[in-house]
Design a protein around this motif. Structure first.
Motif, mmCIF file in Angstrom:
data_model
loop_
_atom_site.group_PDB
_atom_site.id
_atom_site.type_symbol
_atom_site.label_atom_id
_atom_site.label_comp_id
_atom_site.label_asym_id
_atom_site.label_seq_id
_atom_site.Cartn_x
_atom_site.Cartn_y
_atom_site.Cartn_z
ATOM 1 N N LEU A 341 0.874 -1.286 0.103
ATOM 2 C CA LEU A 341 0.124 0.016 0.198
ATOM 3 C C LEU A 341 0.630 1.178 0.086
ATOM 4 O O LEU A 341 0.281 2.351 -0.383
ATOM 5 N N GLY A 342 1.988 1.361 0.508
ATOM 6 C CA GLY A 342 3.076 2.355 0.351
ATOM 7 C C GLY A 342 2.676 3.455 1.525
ATOM 8 O O GLY A 342 3.109 4.542 1.443
ATOM 9 N N HIS A 343 2.107 2.905 2.741
ATOM 10 C CA HIS A 343 1.847 3.947 3.695
ATOM 11 C C HIS A 343 1.864 2.967 5.136
ATOM 12 O O HIS A 343 1.820 1.706 5.178
ATOM 13 N N GLU A 344 2.075 3.623 6.196
ATOM 14 C CA GLU A 344 1.729 3.081 7.576
ATOM 15 C C GLU A 344 0.479 2.235 7.688
ATOM 16 O O GLU A 344 -0.665 2.745 7.029
ATOM 17 N N ILE A 345 0.427 1.380 8.232
ATOM 18 C CA ILE A 345 -0.987 0.560 8.379
ATOM 19 C C ILE A 345 -1.375 0.484 9.783
ATOM 20 O O ILE A 345 -0.841 0.476 10.658
ATOM 21 N N ALA A 346 -2.711 0.684 9.747
ATOM 22 C CA ALA A 346 -3.361 0.985 10.917
ATOM 23 C C ALA A 346 -4.520 -0.019 10.948
ATOM 24 O O ALA A 346 -4.755 -0.875 9.928
ATOM 25 N N ILE A 347 -5.249 -0.043 11.934
ATOM 26 C CA ILE A 347 -6.385 -1.223 12.119
ATOM 27 C C ILE A 347 -7.429 -1.124 11.083
ATOM 28 O O ILE A 347 -8.052 -1.781 10.470
#
Length: 407
Positions: A341-347
């Motif tokens: 996805l190319g970005h930080e992962i969140a819930i």
């Protein structure tokens, strides 16, 4: 009306028997839950100088005939062999008179009353049915004239000993106690004269639209939507296998990241609608509306089927969503998802992926609905059960006719 001498003999009898004739399935189950407590209610609310006995016979004919006169005749014939004093029939058929929803009817001449269980609504059915039976027995026992109702109302209040006792009682002209539902969809008591169905008193919905909504709720309750879920076992297996396979491809990950909330919602609604539609078409659940007379009842059955399946599919969707939440957390590493996805992962990213996978899998599950047998799925719908019962009633009538010819 009843002969006066016959009425006097019944009132002086030490023991009176009330015969309950429920239709099979849901009405039969309701009666079995309340029958043990009815004798006490009848003694307290109707006549404490008598001993009350309850008897029960389940008869498919009560749930197969849409003519009140036919039901009255069959109930009266059954009561003569069992020596019942009063008869209460509980049918699960919707009953209409002049476009009005009928909740109950009383025929004093035959000592028979009829309750339409769906017209009582969805809940609390046990108390509503018990109160209705007590009121109808009171109508048969004391009489249905306005003078008799006035006297019965006086007896109600003269026996009042406490506020709690008063609260438990309801008006002598009311079918049941006033609850919120009865205030929104009130029930009106009507004295009937010169009725073709031999009816003396009729309880009808005072407001058509709320009465129809209450009737619809009762029909959906009789379908027991929660029993549909076990029929989805194979569908869930197909849907979960399809969705789990799709989770290994990054394309689904990127789509879940790019979708706006309205797209998720639209896809969910479309998937559930497709599943309901396919189940109805594949298993022939839609009632044909061939002629004007059949249209009102067919429309009710179809609407009941839609709501019942809708509730079942919602429960199915929520269950499948829970499975995919676990699968996403277990099988999709956060580092790999972050790289894709190319970005930080969140819930929220995991929730979005599980939501999308559930909707995609539901479409596949709709196609898998054909794996279930027609009998299994149709048994959860109102119209099919009524057709099966009518067929059984015709078979019983033919058997009885053949037996008479042999004699």
């Amino acid at each position: 009306m009843q002969d006066s001498s016959e009425t006097s003999d019944r009132h002086t009898a030490s023991t009176l028997t009330v015969g309950l004739i429920p239709a099979p399935e849901f009405p039969e189950q309701l009666v079995s839950l309340i029958i043990d407590e009815l004798a006490d209610h009848l003694c307290r609310e109707v006549d404490d100088t008598c001993q009350w006995q309850l008897d029960r016979v389940t008869d498919p004919l009560i749930g197969a005939e849409d003519s009140t006169r036919d039901i009255l005749s069959k109930a009266h014939e059954l009561s003569r062999s069992r020596q019942w004093d009063y008869i209460i029939c509980i049918t699960d058929l919707p009953v209409f008179r002049d476009r009005q929803v009928v909740v109950a009817e009383v025929c004093e001449a035959r000592s028979v009353a009829i309750i339409s269980q769906p017209a009582l609504g969805a809940s609390p059915l046990r108390r509503r049915l018990a109160e209705s039976i007590v009121q109808l027995v009171s109508e048969l026992h004391h009489g249905s004239s306005e003078a008799e109702r006035d006297r019965q109302q006086t007896r109600h209040f003269s026996k009042r000993r406490s506020f709690l006792d008063w609260w438990r009682r309801h008006n002598a002209r009311g079918l049941m106690r006033q609850r919120l539902s009865e205030r929104i969809a009130p029930i009106k008591r009507v004295n009937v004269e010169d009725d073709e169905q031999d009816i003396d008193v009729r309880f009808v919905a005072a407001r058509r639209v709320p009465g129809l909504c209450k009737l619809l709720g009762g029909m959906v309750r009789a379908n027991r939507p929660w029993t549909i879920f076990p029929t989805f076992r194979k569908i869930i297996a197909v849907a979960f296998a399809t969705g789990a396979y799709g989770l290994i491809f990054p394309t689904l990950w990127r789509l879940s990241d790019a979708y706006e909330p309205w797209r998720f919602a639209a896809l969910m609604v479309a998937a559930m609608t497709a599943m309901i539609g396919w189940i109805i078409l594949d298993h022939g659940l839609w009632e044909p509306q061939r002629h004007p007379r059949a249209f009102p009842m067919a429309r009710l059955y179809n609407l009941t089927t839609l709501i019942t399946l809708g509730m079942g599919v919602v429960f199915y969707y929520v269950s499948l969503l829970g499975l995919f939440l676990g699968a996403v957390a277990l099988f999709v590493p956060s580092s790999l998802l972050q790289t894709a996805l190319g970005h930080e992962i969140a819930i929220v990213d995991y929730l979005s992926l599980a939501w999308l996978a559930t909707s995609v899998a539901t479409v596949a599950g709709a196609l898998g609905a054909g794996l279930e047998s027609d009998e299994t799925v149709r048994a959860t719908t109102y119209g099919y059960r009524q057709k099966a019962r009518q067929k059984r009633a015709r078979e019983l009538a033919e058997e009885a006719e053949k037996h008479q010819k042999r004699q």
